[in-house]
Design a protein around this motif. Structure first.
Motif, PDB file in Angstrom:
ATOM      1  N   ALA A   1      -2.857  -3.614  -0.674  1.00 30.99           N
ATOM      2  CA  ALA A   1      -2.724  -3.994  -2.074  1.00 30.99           C
ATOM      3  C   ALA A   1      -1.415  -4.742  -2.323  1.00 30.99           C
ATOM      4  CB  ALA A   1      -2.805  -2.755  -2.959  1.00 30.99           C
ATOM      5  N   SER A   2      -0.348  -4.347  -1.640  1.00 33.04           N
ATOM      6  CA  SER A   2       0.932  -5.043  -1.775  1.00 33.04           C
ATOM      7  C   SER A   2       0.807  -6.492  -1.309  1.00 33.04           C
ATOM      8  CB  SER A   2       2.015  -4.330  -0.956  1.00 33.04           C
ATOM      9  OG  SER A   2       2.271  -3.036  -1.455  1.00 33.04           O
ATOM     10  N   THR A   3       0.082  -6.696  -0.218  1.00 35.58           N
ATOM     11  CA  THR A   3      -0.143  -8.048   0.280  1.00 35.58           C
ATOM     12  C   THR A   3      -0.884  -8.889  -0.752  1.00 35.58           C
ATOM     13  OG1 THR A   3      -0.268  -7.166   2.537  1.00 35.58           O
ATOM     14  CG2 THR A   3      -1.092  -9.401   2.180  1.00 35.58           C
ATOM     15  N   LEU A   4      -1.938  -8.296  -1.336  1.00 30.03           N
ATOM     16  CA  LEU A   4      -2.720  -9.008  -2.348  1.00 30.03           C
ATOM     17  C   LEU A   4      -1.884  -9.300  -3.593  1.00 30.03           C
ATOM     18  CD1 LEU A   4      -6.073  -7.016  -2.043  1.00 30.03           C
ATOM     19  CD2 LEU A   4      -5.650  -9.369  -1.305  1.00 30.03           C
ATOM     20  N   CYS A   5      -1.033  -8.350  -3.996  1.00 32.77           N
ATOM     21  CA  CYS A   5      -0.152  -8.574  -5.147  1.00 32.77           C
ATOM     22  C   CYS A   5       0.788  -9.748  -4.879  1.00 32.77           C
ATOM     23  CB  CYS A   5       0.664  -7.313  -5.446  1.00 32.77           C
ATOM     24  SG  CYS A   5      -0.247  -5.962  -6.231  1.00 32.77           S
TER      25      CYS A   5
ATOM     26  N   LEU B   1      17.774   2.926  -6.379  1.00 34.65           N
ATOM     27  CA  LEU B   1      17.638   1.740  -5.536  1.00 34.65           C
ATOM     28  C   LEU B   1      16.706   0.688  -6.131  1.00 34.65           C
ATOM     29  CD1 LEU B   1      17.325   3.303  -1.953  1.00 34.65           C
ATOM     30  CD2 LEU B   1      19.322   2.198  -2.969  1.00 34.65           C
ATOM     31  N   GLY B   2      15.676   1.142  -6.857  1.00 32.52           N
ATOM     32  CA  GLY B   2      14.639   0.232  -7.327  1.00 32.52           C
ATOM     33  C   GLY B   2      15.143  -0.982  -8.080  1.00 32.52           C
ATOM     34  N   PRO B   3      15.840  -0.789  -9.216  1.00 35.01           N
ATOM     35  CA  PRO B   3      16.318  -1.960  -9.977  1.00 35.01           C
ATOM     36  C   PRO B   3      17.252  -2.855  -9.166  1.00 35.01           C
ATOM     37  CG  PRO B   3      16.425   0.035 -11.304  1.00 35.01           C
ATOM     38  CD  PRO B   3      16.106   0.478  -9.902  1.00 35.01           C
ATOM     39  N   VAL B   4      18.106  -2.237  -8.335  1.00 33.04           N
ATOM     40  CA  VAL B   4      19.041  -3.025  -7.526  1.00 33.04           C
ATOM     41  C   VAL B   4      18.283  -3.869  -6.502  1.00 33.04           C
ATOM     42  CG1 VAL B   4      20.968  -2.932  -5.908  1.00 33.04           C
ATOM     43  CG2 VAL B   4      20.865  -1.318  -7.828  1.00 33.04           C
ATOM     44  N   LEU B   5      17.386  -3.209  -5.747  1.00 31.22           N
ATOM     45  CA  LEU B   5      16.609  -3.946  -4.752  1.00 31.22           C
ATOM     46  C   LEU B   5      15.732  -5.006  -5.401  1.00 31.22           C
ATOM     47  CD1 LEU B   5      15.449  -1.128  -2.282  1.00 31.22           C
ATOM     48  CD2 LEU B   5      17.123  -2.935  -1.858  1.00 31.22           C
TER      49      LEU B   5
ATOM     50  N   PHE C   1       5.868  -7.919  -0.554  1.00 30.52           N
ATOM     51  CA  PHE C   1       5.780  -8.113   0.893  1.00 30.52           C
ATOM     52  C   PHE C   1       6.696  -7.161   1.659  1.00 30.52           C
ATOM     53  CE2 PHE C   1       4.574 -12.814   0.035  1.00 30.52           C
ATOM     54  CZ  PHE C   1       3.236 -12.461  -0.057  1.00 30.52           C
ATOM     55  N   ILE C   2       7.793  -6.733   1.021  1.00 30.10           N
ATOM     56  CA  ILE C   2       8.741  -5.841   1.705  1.00 30.10           C
ATOM     57  C   ILE C   2       8.107  -4.491   2.028  1.00 30.10           C
ATOM     58  CG2 ILE C   2       9.749  -4.691  -0.306  1.00 30.10           C
ATOM     59  CD1 ILE C   2      11.714  -6.155   2.651  1.00 30.10           C
ATOM     60  N   ASN C   3       7.027  -4.146   1.300  1.00 32.00           N
ATOM     61  CA  ASN C   3       6.336  -2.879   1.557  1.00 32.00           C
ATOM     62  C   ASN C   3       5.599  -2.871   2.896  1.00 32.00           C
ATOM     63  OD1 ASN C   3       7.057  -1.723  -0.931  1.00 32.00           O
ATOM     64  ND2 ASN C   3       5.320  -2.679  -1.958  1.00 32.00           N
TER      65      ASN C   3
END
Length: 506
Positions: free
Chosen positions: A101-105, A162-166, A181-183
């Motif tokens: 799903a991450s790839t499709l997103c 980490l979320g907002p920073v990353l 894609f990082i997932n």
């Protein structure tokens, strides 16, 4: 039990995990949980660029809403499915689904595509946020569960830090598509670790019976509730349509209860609600989640709208709250492991929550930065403590066969707490401001301060209810042995006397 290995409750003859294997297994579980927990927070800073790239400002909230809806449904379903098909199989499936799903997103061409793919991603994310806690319950004895559940729970705080920073860094240097894609490499690493070091666990349920009626009615109920809560502040939605959605959600809840009562393998056995520990823990998780999001969402609004701080500074100042959440979760787990009890800790957690909300409700235009940091850190500490406490309480209160369902239910009520509370807080803000936001270039600081103050007073009431609920929680002395394990003759107290620990609630 020796220090060299750890018993594994694998449903058959038992097994051992060496300390090194435990560390690798926990690393795999934490990576899986981090990927699922990170996704919504990392998206928050990427969404402005997503809108700029894909358009569809009218659908801004939908990628978040659909993810939350689908992950909430997946949470309650994954417990029962892992009973039927095995923990490892469902967890690896969840990671694979999340990667796909991450790839499709990442390749989405418009907002509607992104929203649809985020729904699929939410299903995988719900699995990732549930199965690791079930695995901990089955790998470790009751008394040790708190320690490892605390370590896992700390991931939620880490993800919010980490979320907002990353999200900002990845979006700024690589583009918003790389947020998804990082997932892929992280998920592949988690699958490799889990396939190599995941202990053997037999399926709890031998008959593969799927509760389709329960799935359909629960999906209908949650979908209607989410839609109603999403549109409750939208003036374009007629009141009668909102009323119809709420009524339909209520009807589906009744239908769900009817179906579950007659199902051979219900996704949420109703007899669990006859267990007072389960009921109190469900209420406590619901309330704690509501209070946590009260702080996380409205503290930056206070800093920017009342104290006129920049978004970057407000992001830095909220970090101590999230770090205290992370560390308090680990510490609470360690305390449970040392003492073998949890009730006093539960009361203490909500006392901290109440104190934090009381202090936050006193803030005004003249409040100093140090005060804001200290008050929010107290709130974060109380929130972090609640995660391992109630997971362990429920896992100890239900039968071995229902550990998965009980654990999934706690994550379910945590999600529902945030889902129900956030629209209510939004209504409070709108009623306090009582003006056309679209026509106001800037809301006066004193008016914004009053709105946030009213939200925090509501959060204070919720946290007080949490303290009261914890007094009804039955305590237990958690065992240091797996279920069915013969008491160790080597277990002695400081005087050299043999000792045994029971598991029954007092």
């Amino acid at each position: 039990m020796t220090n060299k290995d750890i018993n594994v409750n694998n449903g058959s003859s038992g097994g051992k995990l060496a300390p090194g294997e435990v560390k690798v297994l926990m690393a795999g579980l934490m990576i899986s949980l981090l990927v699922g927990a990170l996704d919504n927070s990392i998206m928050s800073t990427a969404m402005p660029q997503v809108i700029s790239s894909l358009g569809g400002m009218a659908y801004y909230v939908w990628p978040f809403t659909i993810y939350l809806l689908c992950s909430t449904m997946a949470i309650i379903l994954s417990g029962k499915l892992s009973d039927i098909y095995g923990r490892k199989r469902i967890l690896v499936l969840g990671i694979a689904l999340f990667i796909a799903a991450s790839t499709l997103c990442g390749f989405a061409g418009d907002m509607l595509q992104l929203t649809f793919f985020r729904g699929i991603q939410g299903i995988g994310g719900g699995i990732l946020m549930t199965i690791p806690f079930i695995v901990v319950a089955e790998v470790f004895p009751p008394r040790q569960r708190g320690k490892y559940a605390g370590i896992l729970s700390s991931v939620f705080g880490l993800a919010n830090v980490l979320g907002p920073v990353l999200g900002g860094v990845i979006t700024g240097f690589m583009g918003w598509r790389w947020v998804f894609f990082i997932n892929i490499p992280v998920g592949i690493a988690a699958i490799y670790i889990l396939r190599s070091y995941f202990p053997h666990m037999e399926e709890v349920v031998k008959e593969r019976i799927i509760d389709y009626g329960g799935i359909i009615t629960l999906t209908a109920a949650l979908s209607s509730l989410f839609l109603a809560l999403t549109f409750i502040r939208d003036p374009a939605i007629p009141p009668y349509l909102l009323a119809a959605l709420f009524i339909f959600a209520g009807v589906m809840v009744v239908a769900f209860a009817y179906v579950e009562k007659r199902s051979r393998e219900p996704i949420l056995p109703l007899h669990l609600f006859k267990n007072s520990i389960f009921n109190v823990s469900a209420v406590a998780m619901f309330l704690a989640s509501a209070v946590m999001f009260c702080g996380i969402i409205y503290l930056p609004l206070f800093m920017q709208g009342v104290q006129n701080l920049s978004p970057a500074i407000s992001g830095v100042l909220i970090t101590p709250m999230l770090l205290s959440l992370t560390f308090s979760s680990i510490i609470a787990g360690q305390i449970i492991s040392k003492t073998g009890t949890y009730k006093k800790l539960a009361v203490g957690a909500f006392v901290l929550l109440t104190g934090g909300m009381a202090l936050l409700s006193t803030m005004g235009i003249g409040t100093g930065i140090l005060e804001v940091v200290i008050y929010s850190a107290i709130l974060g500490a109380g929130t972090g403590m609640t995660y391992p406490i109630f997971n362990v309480a429920v896992q100890n209160a239900v039968s071995k066969r229902e550990i998965a369902v009980g654990t999934a239910s706690m994550q379910f009520f945590r999600n529902i707490g945030a889902t129900v509370a956030l629209p209510i807080f939004g209504v409070i803000v709108n009623l306090t401001i009582n003006m056309d936001i679209n026509m106001a270039s800037k809301i006066p600081a004193n008016l914004m301060n009053l709105a946030v103050h009213n939200v925090y007073l509501t959060g204070l009431v919720i946290s007080i209810l949490g303290v009261i609920s914890c007094f009804f929680l039955k305590d237990a002395v958690l065992s240091n042995r797996m279920e069915g394990e013969t008491p160790s003759k080597e277990l002695k107290n400081s005087n050299g006397d043999k000792m045994e620990l029971g598991e029954n609630a007092k």
